[in-house]
Design a protein around this motif. Sequence first.
Motif, short mmCIF file in Angstrom:
data_model
loop_
_atom_site.label_atom_id
_atom_site.label_comp_id
_atom_site.label_asym_id
_atom_site.label_seq_id
_atom_site.Cartn_x
_atom_site.Cartn_y
_atom_site.Cartn_z
N HIS A 108 0.82 -1.21 0.00
CA HIS A 108 0.00 0.00 0.00
C HIS A 108 0.86 1.26 0.00
O HIS A 108 0.58 2.22 -0.72
CB HIS A 108 -0.95 0.01 1.20
CG HIS A 108 -2.35 -0.36 0.85
ND1 HIS A 108 -3.13 0.37 -0.02
CD2 HIS A 108 -3.10 -1.42 1.22
CE1 HIS A 108 -4.31 -0.21 -0.15
NE2 HIS A 108 -4.31 -1.29 0.59
N ARG A 109 1.91 1.25 0.81
CA ARG A 109 2.77 2.44 0.86
C ARG A 109 3.45 2.68 -0.48
O ARG A 109 3.52 3.82 -0.97
CB ARG A 109 3.84 2.27 1.94
CG ARG A 109 4.76 3.49 2.06
CD ARG A 109 5.90 3.26 3.03
NE ARG A 109 6.88 2.32 2.54
CZ ARG A 109 7.84 2.61 1.65
NH1 ARG A 109 7.93 3.82 1.13
NH2 ARG A 109 8.71 1.70 1.29
N ALA A 157 0.95 3.88 -3.06
CA ALA A 157 0.56 5.26 -2.77
C ALA A 157 1.65 6.22 -3.22
O ALA A 157 1.36 7.28 -3.79
CB ALA A 157 0.30 5.42 -1.28
N GLY A 209 -7.25 2.32 -2.96
CA GLY A 209 -5.99 2.22 -2.25
C GLY A 209 -5.96 3.13 -1.04
O GLY A 209 -6.85 3.09 -0.20
N SER A 210 -4.96 4.00 -0.98
CA SER A 210 -4.83 4.93 0.14
C SER A 210 -5.63 6.21 -0.04
O SER A 210 -5.50 7.14 0.77
CB SER A 210 -3.35 5.26 0.37
OG SER A 210 -2.64 4.09 0.73
N HIS A 230 -5.65 8.78 -2.13
CA HIS A 230 -5.10 10.10 -2.48
C HIS A 230 -5.82 10.73 -3.66
O HIS A 230 -6.08 11.95 -3.66
CB HIS A 230 -3.60 9.97 -2.77
CG HIS A 230 -2.90 11.28 -2.93
ND1 HIS A 230 -2.96 12.29 -2.00
CD2 HIS A 230 -2.10 11.75 -3.94
CE1 HIS A 230 -2.24 13.33 -2.40
NE2 HIS A 230 -1.72 13.03 -3.57
N SER A 232 -9.23 -3.07 1.40
CA SER A 232 -8.17 -2.99 2.41
C SER A 232 -8.53 -1.97 3.49
O SER A 232 -8.65 -0.77 3.22
CB SER A 232 -6.85 -2.60 1.76
OG SER A 232 -5.89 -2.27 2.74
N GLU A 286 -6.57 -1.04 5.78
CA GLU A 286 -5.40 -0.19 5.92
C GLU A 286 -5.44 0.97 4.94
O GLU A 286 -5.18 2.12 5.30
CB GLU A 286 -4.14 -1.02 5.69
CG GLU A 286 -2.85 -0.22 5.72
CD GLU A 286 -1.64 -1.04 5.29
OE1 GLU A 286 -0.54 -0.45 5.18
OE2 GLU A 286 -1.79 -2.25 5.04
N GLY A 287 -5.79 0.67 3.68
CA GLY A 287 -5.88 1.72 2.68
C GLY A 287 -6.97 2.73 3.01
O GLY A 287 -6.77 3.95 2.88
N ALA A 305 -5.94 5.08 5.70
CA ALA A 305 -5.02 6.10 5.21
C ALA A 305 -5.77 7.22 4.48
O ALA A 305 -5.47 8.41 4.64
CB ALA A 305 -3.98 5.47 4.28
N GLY A 306 -6.77 6.84 3.67
CA GLY A 306 -7.58 7.83 2.98
C GLY A 306 -8.34 8.72 3.94
O GLY A 306 -8.43 9.94 3.76
N GLU A 311 -5.94 11.20 5.66
CA GLU A 311 -5.56 12.32 4.79
C GLU A 311 -6.72 13.30 4.63
O GLU A 311 -6.51 14.52 4.66
CB GLU A 311 -5.11 11.81 3.43
CG GLU A 311 -4.63 12.93 2.51
CD GLU A 311 -4.23 12.45 1.14
OE1 GLU A 311 -3.14 12.84 0.66
OE2 GLU A 311 -5.01 11.69 0.52
#
Length: 356
Positions: A142-143, A146, A184-185, A187, A207, A209-210, A213-214, A217
């Motif tokens: 994921h990182r 991203a 994903g994350s 962005h 995910s 985790e993703g 992260a979204g 942000e």
Amino acid sequence: MSETVLDTTRAEAFGQQMVEVLNHSTLALLTSIGHQVGLYDTLADLPPATSHEIAGAAGLQERYVREWLGAMTVARIVEYDAGDRTYWLPREHAASLTRAAGPENIAGTMQFIALLAGVESSLAECFRGGGGVPYSEFGEFHRLMAEDSGALFDAALIDEILPLVPGLPARLEEGIEVADIGCGSGHAINLIAAAYPRSRCVGYDFSAEGIAAGQAEAATLRLRNAEFAVRDAASLGEHQRFDLVTAFDAIHDQAHPSQVLAGIADSLRPGGVFLMVDIQASSNLEDNLDHPFATFLYSVSTMHCMTVSLSLDGDALGTVWGEQKAHQLLTEAGFTNVRTTHLDPDPFNTYYICRK
């Protein structure tokens, strides 16, 4: 039957080719490390300097930096003056290796080599017994995704990618319903939400985790028009809700892409558009022989996209599903108007503008 005569010239040339593969494989790992610890960015800002000066400027250990510089020098990436024992990075090389290069930075993409190597033994077992390597085994995927996609989104999403759809920026300005599938994350959806505050934007990914992260942000940017939800794209469950649906390099990763595309088609309102971004390649192997990234793409397919799908009993579409297969699946999903285009800053992808 006469014995086949060995072409020694061809054999020697191939042996040298494999030596280059070995050298380039290890160079890829050191290039990844150089990106991670900021050595290329440091070198780009320095005049010719010693290993001590470079290490000091980068805040790194000199002995490691010196050996890394040795590899970069013999690989003809970094220049070296033996008299002064100084090193420098040519501007022409920095254009492909520094963060300032944005989506042209190939050094960041090198990080995927170590990521894929981490599942090598598990993948070998899949060759023997079938099945696939699950998404959970891919560590920092994921990182890395991203970072990789983020460079392109920051450089081109608002000003170049979205305008590929005629009239879309004006509609986003007025306010429409937007969804990003396999976000994903998150962005991309956050960039859209920030640029077009009257539009309502949602990102879906399986995910957690993703999605987290979204959400983080979006909170940092204080976006009130962006939301995220953990959801399997094959069970989207929306009917005529969205005016725009996007999918950035996500469809070929799905376990059941036909179901995902059918759900996307159903989720669009009349006059809605699906902007799909996916790998630029042919569905025919013979057409990809001269593709500049062909070996990388087939390798990523074997070691990630295809095997993750198989771990979910999926269709194993693979990274290099190609434009012909994409058109077929989009048509079967109900899209009667599919136009493709390409973008200069993005050599990896084809852009599909799809309408029902």
